[in-house]
Design a protein around this motif. Structure first.
Motif, mmCIF file in Angstrom:
data_model
loop_
_atom_site.group_PDB
_atom_site.id
_atom_site.type_symbol
_atom_site.label_atom_id
_atom_site.label_comp_id
_atom_site.label_asym_id
_atom_site.label_seq_id
_atom_site.Cartn_x
_atom_site.Cartn_y
_atom_site.Cartn_z
ATOM 1 N N TRP A 74 0.834 -1.208 0.000
ATOM 2 C CA TRP A 74 0.000 0.000 0.000
ATOM 3 C C TRP A 74 0.866 1.256 0.000
ATOM 4 O O TRP A 74 0.601 2.212 -0.717
ATOM 5 C CB TRP A 74 -0.902 -0.016 1.230
ATOM 6 N N ILE A 75 1.947 1.245 0.810
ATOM 7 C CA ILE A 75 2.829 2.406 0.865
ATOM 8 C C ILE A 75 3.648 2.535 -0.421
ATOM 9 O O ILE A 75 3.802 3.628 -0.977
ATOM 10 C CB ILE A 75 3.768 2.296 2.086
ATOM 11 N N ASN A 83 -0.578 1.909 -9.630
ATOM 12 C CA ASN A 83 -1.846 1.292 -9.250
ATOM 13 C C ASN A 83 -1.574 0.124 -8.301
ATOM 14 O O ASN A 83 -0.774 -0.748 -8.619
ATOM 15 C CB ASN A 83 -2.570 0.795 -10.503
ATOM 16 N N PRO A 84 -2.220 0.090 -7.119
ATOM 17 C CA PRO A 84 -1.976 -1.018 -6.182
ATOM 18 C C PRO A 84 -2.225 -2.389 -6.794
ATOM 19 O O PRO A 84 -1.528 -3.351 -6.465
ATOM 20 C CB PRO A 84 -2.946 -0.733 -5.028
ATOM 21 N N LYS A 85 -3.210 -2.515 -7.663
ATOM 22 C CA LYS A 85 -3.497 -3.816 -8.272
ATOM 23 C C LYS A 85 -2.379 -4.278 -9.202
ATOM 24 O O LYS A 85 -2.268 -5.463 -9.511
ATOM 25 C CB LYS A 85 -4.834 -3.760 -9.030
ATOM 26 N N THR A 86 -1.562 -3.349 -9.656
ATOM 27 C CA THR A 86 -0.398 -3.697 -10.480
ATOM 28 C C THR A 86 0.856 -3.846 -9.636
ATOM 29 O O THR A 86 1.657 -4.772 -9.848
ATOM 30 C CB THR A 86 -0.174 -2.622 -11.557
ATOM 31 N N TYR A 90 3.459 -7.352 -8.260
ATOM 32 C CA TYR A 90 4.851 -7.225 -8.688
ATOM 33 C C TYR A 90 5.785 -7.264 -7.482
ATOM 34 O O TYR A 90 6.786 -8.010 -7.466
ATOM 35 C CB TYR A 90 5.037 -5.918 -9.463
ATOM 36 N N PHE A 91 5.468 -6.466 -6.462
ATOM 37 C CA PHE A 91 6.321 -6.421 -5.277
ATOM 38 C C PHE A 91 6.284 -7.731 -4.503
ATOM 39 O O PHE A 91 7.325 -8.230 -4.061
ATOM 40 C CB PHE A 91 5.888 -5.261 -4.369
ATOM 41 N N CYS A 92 5.106 -8.311 -4.345
ATOM 42 C CA CYS A 92 4.980 -9.541 -3.568
ATOM 43 C C CYS A 92 5.781 -10.675 -4.208
ATOM 44 O O CYS A 92 6.530 -11.375 -3.520
ATOM 45 C CB CYS A 92 3.516 -9.937 -3.437
ATOM 46 N N TYR A 154 -5.815 -10.923 -6.804
ATOM 47 C CA TYR A 154 -6.062 -9.513 -6.490
ATOM 48 C C TYR A 154 -5.702 -8.614 -7.668
ATOM 49 O O TYR A 154 -6.408 -7.651 -7.970
ATOM 50 C CB TYR A 154 -5.254 -9.114 -5.251
ATOM 51 N N GLY A 155 -4.609 -8.918 -8.343
ATOM 52 C CA GLY A 155 -4.181 -8.096 -9.460
ATOM 53 C C GLY A 155 -4.787 -8.482 -10.797
ATOM 54 O O GLY A 155 -4.483 -7.857 -11.818
#
Length: 282
Positions: A74-75, A83-86, A90-92, A154-155
């Protein structure tokens, strides 16, 4: 007085010694592969011992990663204006796979030290304990699979994930990482400062590897070139891009193949010298 001629057997002695060590190395590798039940059992027991008397057991791995992903995802999406959904998938994925590699390398430094009780009692093949650490790391990665599925859902990437291509990239990455693990295991047995050096290097590598940022965000072509030459970044692309629905470019596969060939040479040379000395270094 004429110089003494060297018999052919003496001239070939160094070469024959290297050939003998190469044969012993191949024999060690062959025996380790045949004794797969040994290192799979030891790896599983290591995992059970680590989480003994724990309520959730190895599920804590996925729980910790899920909390960290939710918080930083989120941060980070706001920091990088994405976009958080993108960004979250990617980060995870980058964080999960980078953690998989760093865990394998850090724990690999103690491969033979942890196996000293076995090696001092019987002539076990050395690579059995390298495979033990590799297998244990794969089991820990397997516990992250539910989290991977959730973030892909989620994405909106779950239906477009290229799972077969991901398995191919994972296999190539695991093979390369196992060679790195084997080299670190031998060096750390001889030089006990190696684990601290590896841990420090990997901490820095987290920030210079595109785990939480994209290589395209770098404005300098030189910085992008350094990222392309980073083996960790190459392996991340092999494992992350297929799950995001994109096939890694041909250059990534070629770079990974080049790294694999180089690691094979380094690992072979290391064990031709160190394999017979490992028991004496323990």
């Amino acid at each position: 007085m004429a110089p003494r001629s060297i018999p052919p057997t003496e001239r070939q002695a160094p070469e024959s010694r290297w050939q003998h060590q190469a044969q012993l190395l191949l024999q060690d590798l062959s025996q380790s592969l045949r004794q797969w039940s040994l290192w799979t059992h030891l790896g599983w027991q290591d995992l059970l011992r680590q989480y003994r008397r724990s309520v959730f057991g190895p599920a804590w791995i996925a729980i910790n990663m899920a909390i960290f992903t939710a918080a930083f995802g989120w941060i980070g999406s706001q920091l990088f204006n994405q976009n958080p959904k993108t960004y979250v998938p990617y980060f995870c994925l980058g964080n999960v796979f980078f953690g998989f590699l760093t865990t394998m390398f850090n724990e690999g430094c103690r491969t033979y030290v942890d196996a000293a009780a076995f090696l001092k009692q019987a002539a076990y093949p050395k690579f059995s304990f390298v495979f033990r650490v590799m297998w244990r790391s794969l089991l820990m990665l397997l516990h992250q699979l539910p989290l991977i599925v959730v973030v892909l859902w989620y994405g909106g990437n779950l239906g477009g994930a290229l799972w077969l291509l991901w398995l191919a990239g994972l296999a190539l990455t695991v093979l390369s990482a196992t060679l790195v693990l084997a080299v670190l295991a031998a060096l750390a047995t001889r030089y006990r400062d190696v684990p601290m050096v590896v841990a420090s290097v990997l901490q820095i590598a987290f920030f210079v590897t595109p785990v939480m940022w994209h290589a395209s965000q770098l404005s300098s072509e030189r910085a992008q070139l350094l990222t392309a030459l980073n083996p960790l970044a190459v392996w991340l692309d092999l494992m992350r891009q297929p799950l995001l629905g994109a096939a890694p470019p041909t250059s990534t596969w070629l770079a990974s193949g080049l790294v694999l060939g180089l690691l094979l040479v380094v690992c072979s040379f290391t064990y031709l010298i160190a394999r017979r000395r490992i028991n004496y270094w323990l």
